[in-house]
Every structure is written in C-alpha cells, then in structure tokens.
Design an enzyme around this catalytic site. Structure first.
Site, PDB file in Angstrom:
ATOM      1  N   LYS A  19     -19.475   9.077  19.019  1.00 12.80           N
ATOM      2  CA  LYS A  19     -19.642   7.841  18.082  1.00 12.80           C
ATOM      3  C   LYS A  19     -20.029   6.963  18.387  1.00 12.80           C
ATOM      4  CE  LYS A  19     -17.683   6.614  14.362  1.00 12.80           C
ATOM      5  NZ  LYS A  19     -18.047   7.339  13.580  1.00 12.80           N
ATOM      6  N   LYS A  34       1.441  -1.157  -0.195  1.00 14.23           N
ATOM      7  CA  LYS A  34      -0.019   0.384   0.454  1.00 14.23           C
ATOM      8  C   LYS A  34       1.178   1.246  -0.098  1.00 14.23           C
ATOM      9  CE  LYS A  34      -4.270   0.344   1.976  1.00 14.23           C
ATOM     10  NZ  LYS A  34      -5.020   0.250   2.985  1.00 14.23           N
ATOM     11  N   LYS A  47     -22.927   2.271  -1.047  1.00 15.43           N
ATOM     12  CA  LYS A  47     -23.345   3.345  -1.034  1.00 15.43           C
ATOM     13  C   LYS A  47     -22.726   3.646  -2.141  1.00 15.43           C
ATOM     14  CE  LYS A  47     -22.115   6.464   1.491  1.00 15.43           C
ATOM     15  NZ  LYS A  47     -21.777   7.728   2.462  1.00 15.43           N
ATOM     16  N   LYS A  95     -20.812  -3.081  12.454  1.00 15.21           N
ATOM     17  CA  LYS A  95     -19.632  -2.652  13.337  1.00 15.21           C
ATOM     18  C   LYS A  95     -20.359  -2.396  14.187  1.00 15.21           C
ATOM     19  CE  LYS A  95     -15.676  -1.105  12.265  1.00 15.21           C
ATOM     20  NZ  LYS A  95     -15.652  -0.355  13.565  1.00 15.21           N
ATOM     21  N   PHE A 142     -15.884  11.242  12.228  1.00 15.79           N
ATOM     22  CA  PHE A 142     -17.566  10.878  11.963  1.00 15.79           C
ATOM     23  C   PHE A 142     -18.069  11.297  10.623  1.00 15.79           C
ATOM     24  CE2 PHE A 142     -17.416  12.681  16.242  1.00 15.79           C
ATOM     25  CZ  PHE A 142     -18.689  11.517  16.636  1.00 15.79           C
ATOM     26  N   CYS A 193     -18.959   0.743   8.600  1.00 14.32           N
ATOM     27  CA  CYS A 193     -19.289   1.640   9.986  1.00 14.32           C
ATOM     28  C   CYS A 193     -20.403   0.549  11.535  1.00 14.32           C
ATOM     29  CB  CYS A 193     -18.845   2.363  10.284  1.00 14.32           C
ATOM     30  SG  CYS A 193     -17.130   3.423   9.684  1.00 14.32           S
TER      31      CYS A 193
HETATM   32  N1  LIG Z   1     -14.352   4.100   6.794  1.00 16.40           N
HETATM   33  C1  LIG Z   1     -15.199   4.893   7.209  1.00 16.40           C
HETATM   34  O1  LIG Z   1     -15.969   5.680   6.757  1.00 16.40           O
HETATM   35  C2  LIG Z   1     -15.143   5.193   8.499  1.00 16.40           C
HETATM   36  C3  LIG Z   1     -15.518   6.620   9.369  1.00 16.40           C
HETATM   37  C4  LIG Z   1     -15.242   6.692  10.574  1.00 16.40           C
HETATM   38  C5  LIG Z   1     -14.724   6.529  11.398  1.00 16.40           C
HETATM   39  N2  LIG Z   1     -14.029   5.425  11.079  1.00 16.40           N
HETATM   40  C6  LIG Z   1     -12.838   4.212  11.367  1.00 16.40           C
HETATM   41  O2  LIG Z   1     -11.409   4.540  11.140  1.00 16.40           O
HETATM   42  C7  LIG Z   1     -11.061   3.403  11.507  1.00 16.40           C
HETATM   43  C8  LIG Z   1     -10.280   2.651  10.205  1.00 16.40           C
HETATM   44  O3  LIG Z   1     -11.883   2.756   9.136  1.00 16.40           O
HETATM   45  P1  LIG Z   1     -11.048   1.885   7.843  1.00 16.40           P
HETATM   46  O4  LIG Z   1     -12.413   2.003   7.333  1.00 16.40           O
HETATM   47  O5  LIG Z   1      -9.204   4.342   7.530  1.00 16.40           O
HETATM   48  O6  LIG Z   1      -9.915   0.968   8.025  1.00 16.40           O
HETATM   49  P2  LIG Z   1      -9.008   0.421   6.842  1.00 16.40           P
HETATM   50  O7  LIG Z   1      -9.316  -1.309   6.640  1.00 16.40           O
HETATM   51  O8  LIG Z   1      -9.880   1.353   5.559  1.00 16.40           O
HETATM   52  O9  LIG Z   1      -7.671   1.004   7.260  1.00 16.40           O
HETATM   53  C9  LIG Z   1      -7.473   0.894   8.312  1.00 16.40           C
HETATM   54  C10 LIG Z   1      -5.235   0.424   8.307  1.00 16.40           C
HETATM   55  O10 LIG Z   1      -4.422   0.495   9.241  1.00 16.40           O
HETATM   56  C11 LIG Z   1      -3.327  -0.400   8.524  1.00 16.40           C
HETATM   57  N3  LIG Z   1      -2.682  -0.585   9.899  1.00 16.40           N
HETATM   58  C12 LIG Z   1      -3.451  -1.926  10.831  1.00 16.40           C
HETATM   59  N4  LIG Z   1      -3.074  -1.939  11.784  1.00 16.40           N
HETATM   60  C13 LIG Z   1      -1.804  -1.691  11.600  1.00 16.40           C
HETATM   61  C14 LIG Z   1      -0.514  -1.604  12.596  1.00 16.40           C
HETATM   62  N5  LIG Z   1      -0.203  -2.240  13.348  1.00 16.40           N
HETATM   63  N6  LIG Z   1       0.197   0.018  12.105  1.00 16.40           N
HETATM   64  C15 LIG Z   1       0.050   0.884  11.131  1.00 16.40           C
HETATM   65  N7  LIG Z   1      -0.603   0.197  10.252  1.00 16.40           N
HETATM   66  C16 LIG Z   1      -1.764  -0.778  11.071  1.00 16.40           C
HETATM   67  C17 LIG Z   1      -4.287  -1.619   7.600  1.00 16.40           C
HETATM   68  O11 LIG Z   1      -2.710  -2.333   6.707  1.00 16.40           O
HETATM   69  C18 LIG Z   1      -5.014  -0.461   6.705  1.00 16.40           C
HETATM   70  O12 LIG Z   1      -4.843  -0.145   5.779  1.00 16.40           O
HETATM   71  C19 LIG Z   1     -11.805   2.080  12.826  1.00 16.40           C
HETATM   72  O13 LIG Z   1     -12.229   2.253  13.071  1.00 16.40           O
HETATM   73  C20 LIG Z   1     -13.288   2.612  11.547  1.00 16.40           C
HETATM   74  O14 LIG Z   1     -14.372   1.941  12.412  1.00 16.40           O
HETATM   75  C21 LIG Z   1     -14.363   3.946   9.699  1.00 16.40           C
END
Ligand SMILES: NC(=O)c1ccc[n+]([C@@H]2O[C@H](COP(=O)([O-])OP(=O)(O)OC[C@H]3O[C@@H](n4cnc5c(N)ncnc54)[C@H](O)[C@@H]3O)[C@@H](O)[C@H]2O)c1
Length: 426
Positions: free
Chosen positions: A204, A35, A320, A263, A152, A260
């Site tokens: 949240k 990545k 979506k 879960k 958010f 989101c």
């Molecule tokens: N996607 C959304 O719309 C959204 C909105 C609000 C909050 N969130 C929250 O934000 C968080 C992240 O969501 P996301 O959708 O970006 O997840 P994602 O899976 O797209 O990205 C997470 C990234 O973290 C990396 N990662 C995991 N462990 C790691 C480590 N130890 N060291 C370095 N990198 C590491 C993974 O390789 C991955 O690229 C979650 O808790 C989610 O619930 C997501």
C-alpha cells in the site's frame, strides 16, 4: 457472510455498501452518533458518485445496517473489518489512536473465533503489533486471525473500484482465513496477492509513494518545459504512450493532496528513518510538491505584480473532482496564501460551499467571477471545461485565467480575449 465494518468514512461506507451489494450482511458502525443517525435517516454524509443509490438499495433489501454501538456490534460479528482513520502526527508518523481503540474493544469482546481485517492504511509492523497485543490481552492463537487487506480505491471512483479492483492484497500469518477471504470478495474479480502482514502494509505504501513520485516528476518536467517554452501536454503524451511508463498520474498541476498521498508518503518516510534507511527520493518528491503552489503564484504575479486588494476567484476547492473531501487539498493552501497576500478571494465548487474566514463562497460559478481580476482553476471538474467563456469575460474586471490543472483549452479562451497562464502550457 456477516461482517461488521468499523468506521463509516470514505472507505468504510463505500466498502460496506459494496459488500452488502455482493450479498453479505453488513453492519457498519461508527463512534460518531450523528453520522450514524444521518445514515439511518437515509442521509449519506459524504459525496461519492453512486454511493447514495447503493446504500439506499441495500438498506431497503435489509443487507446493510448502521449502528453506533461499537463494542456490542464487534462482539456479535464473526468478521470485523477495520476502516478507521489513520491521520498524521505532527512529526509525519501515523497516528494509530483509532486503531488502538478498536483493538482494545476486540480484545475485550472476542470469545469465539473471529477474522479481523485491517483495511485502514497502517505503517509496516502495525498488524504484527495488533496480533501480539491481542495475544498479550489474553486471546488464544486459535481464536482469531488477523488479515492485512489494504484498500486502493480512488475517491470519485470508489464504487467502480470496489467492483473492479485491479488486485486484492491479503497479508496473513496462516492460511486459515483464506477461504473466507475468497468468499468475501468473490464478486470483485481481480488477481489475489497473498503475502505477509507487513508485506501487505508495504504494498500500500509503495503504491502511494510511487503515484506521488509520478506527480512530482510530471511537475518538475512541466517546470523545465515552461523554461524552454514547450507544451508539457506533448511530453505527457509522449511519455504516456510507453507502456513501461503509462499515462496515469502524469498530469502536472498544483500537486498531490487528499487524505492519502501526503500522509502516506510522510508515514513511509518515518517508518524508513526508524530503521535507519535514507529516503532521498521520497524527500525530493515531497519538496517538489510543497513548492508547487508558489510556482503558480509566481506565475500569476508575472501578469498581476501586486496581489494586494486584488479580487481572485478560485474554482474548485476539493483535492480532486467528484469528491467533497477537503483534506490536504492544495486548493485550500492556495486560497489561504492568497488571503495572506491581501487578496479578496471568491470561490466556487460544484459540491462544497467553502467555509473559511475572509473567503466569499458562491453557489453559482458565473456570479463567483463578477469583478474579479483573475480566475484560477484549481480542480479539474468536467463542468469547468464547458463554461460560457463569453459570459465570464463580460463579468470579470481583469482577463487572467491561471489554469493550475492544465485542463482547459488555452487556445479557445485566448480567442475570447483572456490571458491564459499555466506552467508548461504555452
Ligand atoms: N479515503 C481514501 O480514499 C482512502 C483510500 C485507501 C485507504 N484509505 C485509508 O482508509 C482509512 C480510512 O480512511 P477514510 O478516508 O475512510 O477516513 P474517514 O476519516 O473518512 O473515516 C474514518 C471513520 O472512522 C470512525 N472512527 C474512528 N475511530 C473509531 C472507533 N474507535 N470506533 C468506531 N468508529 C471510529 C470516524 O468517526 C470516521 O467516521 C485510513 O487509514 C486511510 O488512509 C483511505
């Protein structure tokens, strides 16, 4: 300010690009080397409108950097923002493996004062646990501050949301990091809400549980409307004009999905049950959502009683529009159910070419409907509304359109000879 963002996913990457654009020096790190390698070559691994441009601009302005050296990077930066994934365990609780990995690295590398910001969505008590763990692992109280700063943003509007947040929530244990937090986010003008670490975590969860509740309420109302042959769109309009209710999240359809809402709803339930709190409302919200796809399949069988060997085209595979995120997409569940029933499933999506066994993914929406018995609209992409219905009618074998997002003009497509079906859209 200098910030290290851990996790280059939907949240980490968009936040990194926006904070760099706000004028900070941002290093975005991820343990997935491929990545980071792509990002270094200028290839953005996710689809989010405006993100490519923002990343390229800030990389060339030397404000945004990428690295897969997680420990070294965390050690080097005074502010660490955690944006790693927190997926569900089988029992619905949050899997905090990635959070724990980052906490271990912080514990072993921190030797000067650091602000640690948790942006990942974590169950109530997690940030208190991080604080306690860091102390137990030998960090001094005055060598760090922990901040619970939930995100958010909406996928598809992430950049807009980062520039125009409707609030910024900070849970802290002391007032020490507040000045730095204000400086970090000074470009995103929004009310600040300061609370405890656990208070921020629960804001949240409460937000996502409430949004999920609105959607399940809309879906149950649409079922009632269907039974009384009333157009649910009128009900949504009537509800939405009341400012106490608001129009957002009142659309009926296949139900909520994505990374989101499902879960976070089950994680909140799990956290409540852990403290012996009953969750009748959350359970009902989940139950309505889980039966929504079958409601639509039943509707389809009113016109196509035997689905075996039928060719069905599904438009839209993401949860979506304006995202490539397939996580917990109701469209995928629907497609798998169609395959199980013996249908030949063809798909089209503006961004994703779906890779599923026994599913034919097309890159042209008109080709995707050739010889199909029915077309199901499962994501409300704008492009779908502007389709050439005459062309579609001439290519299809059958004439059924199941509008599972109540997004196209039923009256219009009926004029072209289609049988237009939905729930609560007469
Ligand atoms: N996607 C959304 O719309 C959204 C909105 C609000 C909050 N969130 C929250 O934000 C968080 C992240 O969501 P996301 O959708 O970006 O997840 P994602 O899976 O797209 O990205 C997470 C990234 O973290 C990396 N990662 C995991 N462990 C790691 C480590 N130890 N060291 C370095 N990198 C590491 C993974 O390789 C991955 O690229 C979650 O808790 C989610 O619930 C997501």
């Amino acid at each position: 300010m200098r910030i290290c963002i851990v996790g280059a996913g939907y949240v980490g990457l968009t936040t990194a690009a926006a904070l760099a654009d706000f004028g900070h020096e941002v290093l975005c790190v991820d343990m997935e080397e491929s990545k980071i390698e792509s990002l270094r070559q200028g290839i953005v691994p996710i689809y989010e409108p405006g993100l490519d441009e923002l990343i390229h601009k800030n990389v060339s302005d030397k404000k945004l950097f990428f690295s897969s050296q997680v420990a070294e990077s965390i050690q080097d930066y005074p502010i660490v923002l955690i944006a790693v994934g927190t997926p569900s365990n089988d029992d619905g609780s949050s899997n905090l493996t990635f959070i724990k990995q980052v906490v271990d690295v912080i514990a072993s590398t921190t030797n000067v004062y650091k602000i640690i910001i948790t942006k990942s969505t974590v169950p109530p008590g997690t940030n208190e646990w991080i604080h306690k763990t860091l102390i137990e692992k030998g960090l001094k109280e005055d060598s760090f501050d922990i901040v619970s700063n939930p995100e958010f943003l909406r996928e598809g509007f992430a950049i807009w949301d980062l520039y125009h947040p409707n609030k910024l929530v900070f849970g802290t244990k002391t007032s020490r990091p507040i000045k730095a937090l204000r400086k970090l986010y000074e470009r995103g003008k929004a009310p600040y809400i300061f609370t405890s670490l656990t208070g921020a975590e629960l804001i949240k969860y409460a937000s996502n549980a409430f949004l999920a509740t609105k959607i399940s309420f809309a879906n149950e109302m649409a079922r009632i409307c269907d039974a009384y042959e009333v157009d649910y769109a009128d009900i949504a309009k009537g509800l939405g004009t009341d400012p106490r209710i608001g129009r957002y999240f009142l659309n009926s359809g296949l139900g909520f999905g994505g990374s989101c809402l499902p879960k976070d709803l089950s994680s909140l339930k799990h956290s409540a049950v852990n403290k012996n709190v009953e969750t009748k409302l959350l359970d009902a919200v989940r139950d309505v959502n889980e039966t929504q796809i079958d409601q639509y399949l039943n509707k389809l069988t009113t016109k196509l009683p035997n689905l075996t060997e039928k060719q069905i085209t599904v438009w839209g595979v993401t949860f979506k529009p304006d995202t490539d995120d397939l996580r917990s997409s109701p469209a995928i569940t629907l497609i798998k159910k169609l395959v199980e029933k013996g249908c030949r499933v063809h798909t089209y999506d503006p961004i994703v070419k779906l890779d599923l066994p026994d599913v034919y993914a097309h890159i042209n929406r008109y080709e995707s409907v050739t010889d199909s018995d029915a077309l199901i609209i499962s994501t409300e992409w704008k492009q779908f509304l502007e389709s050439d219905w005459l062309e579609i009618k001439s290519r299809m074998k059958g004439s059924i359109i199941l509008d599972a997002r109540n997004c196209i003009d039923g009256k219009l497509v009926r004029k072209y000879g289609f049988v237009y079906l939905g729930i609560g859209n007469i």
